[in-house]
Design a protein around this motif. Structure first.
Motif: not given
Ligand SMILES: NC(=O)c1ccc[n+]([C@@H]2O[C@H](COP(=O)([O-])OP(=O)(O)OC[C@H]3O[C@@H](n4cnc5c(N)ncnc54)[C@H](OP(=O)(O)O)[C@@H]3O)[C@@H](O)[C@H]2O)c1
Length: 331
Positions: A12-14, A42-44, A137-139
């Protein structure tokens, strides 16, 4: 739709999570509670400056999606889960494949398990175009997330919970993506271009929110929902940001594709078009695609259809890219 509901947002902080929270608090003033679940305090803390627990029905909980016990605790009395937490950087996942497996695959199975135990109504997971015919790997990890979610929907253990997936391409201007990267180095004497032929699908952050809202409103469970989106050429992004410096080809990076495929031709037989989305329907016996088309006015796509960023019918040109940079306020 979300009034009087409790919503758990993993990650939720992303970038997505914060924008989604901003949107739903504005649109649904009677939301019961939003739970932000992520690892970094910190992000929260930073997020709580915009959404304080005094002003909003929001709760910040620390934890890791790898930890099922913790997920079980935090998902009690939750109605909806938005599963956004992920390891999403392609090079990091290539270098640490097992870490990516633990978060993106095992973490997603934990979400499914706890949703079944705690009787959640609807779970929506965020996937990526990199999951279609994956080469990194991500995909591949997101392909497995999709498979787990689609299977969960038809699992005998699950009678009533809807598990939906949304699959989309690059968020225009998202952190670590090409637009902010070019913006930070535009005053140097050249921009490094992986390959002048490279293309990507593009959606805005708001469009990714609309996509998740569409899944919550219209999802039957078990489907993968894909937005119809334009493509852009990376070279046009360079021309929009720094037209007067050299655009130097430096070669494609490990795990990268020249073009992305949002829906592969192997998925076309299960794909329908509904509203402004493609829906990849589950292929197990419980899901009746004909009934789906009848009830929703969806139409089957042509045999062998492929949704490919290099062969798209909609494109962002240099002027469109400039406008988007302004509109999205990318510095
Ligand atoms: N951005 C794009 O262009 C894009 C495109 C297609 C799909 N997506 C998908 O959309 C989703 C969100 O993307 P975003 O851009 O918002 O990513 P982001 O900004 O990197 O945010 C990722 C979030 O996940 C949390 N997180 C990571 N690992 C975790 C874990 N093991 N347990 C709990 N929380 C965890 C992070 O917080 P902490 O690090 O504090 O845990 C952060 O809140 C992802 O699933 C991504 O694959 C993104």
């Amino acid at each position: 739709m979300l009034n009087n509901k409790t919503i758990l947002i993993t990650g939720g902080t992303g970038s997505f999570g914060k924008a989604f929270v901003r949107y739903i608090f504005k649109k649904y003033p009677k939301i019961k509670k939003v739970i932000i679940f992520s690892r970094d305090e910190q992000k929260q803390h930073a997020m709580s400056k915009e959404f304080s627990t005094e002003k909003y029905p929001i709760k910040y909980l620390l934890g890791d999606v790898r930890d099922k016990e913790r997920l079980l605790q935090v998902s009690k009395n939750v109605d909806i889960v938005i599963h956004s937490a992920a390891m999403k950087h392609v090079p990091a996942a290539e270098q640490n494949p097992m870490e990516c497996v633990k978060t993106n695959i095992l973490g997603s199975q934990n979400i499914i398990d706890i949703s079944i135990i705690n009787g959640i109504d609807h779970v929506v997971a965020l996937s990526t175009d990199k999951a279609a015919s994956p080469i990194n790997v991500y995909g591949a990890s997101k392909l497995l997330l999709e498979k787990l979610f689609v299977f969960a929907n038809s699992d005998d253990n699950n009678e009533s919970i809807k598990f939906s997936v949304v699959r989309y391409g690059n968020i225009f201007g998202s952190k670590g993506s090409v637009v902010p990267f070019f913006m930070t180095i535009k005053d140097q004497n050249f921009l490094p271009i992986t390959d002048k032929k490279m293309t990507r699908f593009s959606i805005t952050l708001q469009e990714s929110i609309d996509l998740v809202m569409y899944a919550l409103k219209n999802g039957w469970g078990g489907e993968i929902i894909v937005p119809i989106a334009p493509s852009y050429k990376i070279i046009d992004v360079a021309k929009a940001i720094a037209p007067n410096i050299e655009h130097r080809e430096v070669g494609i990076r490990k795990g990268e594709k020249l073009h992305e495929v949002m829906i592969s031709e192997y998925e076309s037989f299960a794909t329908v078009k509904r509203d402004n989305y493609y829906i990849i329907c589950p292929t197990d016996g419980n899901w009746d695609r004909d009934e789906y088309c009848k009830k929703t006015d969806a139409l089957m796509v042509d045999d062998g259809f492929e949704y490919h960023s290099g062969k798209n019918s909609e494109w962002l040109d240099i002027e469109d890219i400039k406008k988007l940079i302004e509109q999205e306020e990318i510095m």
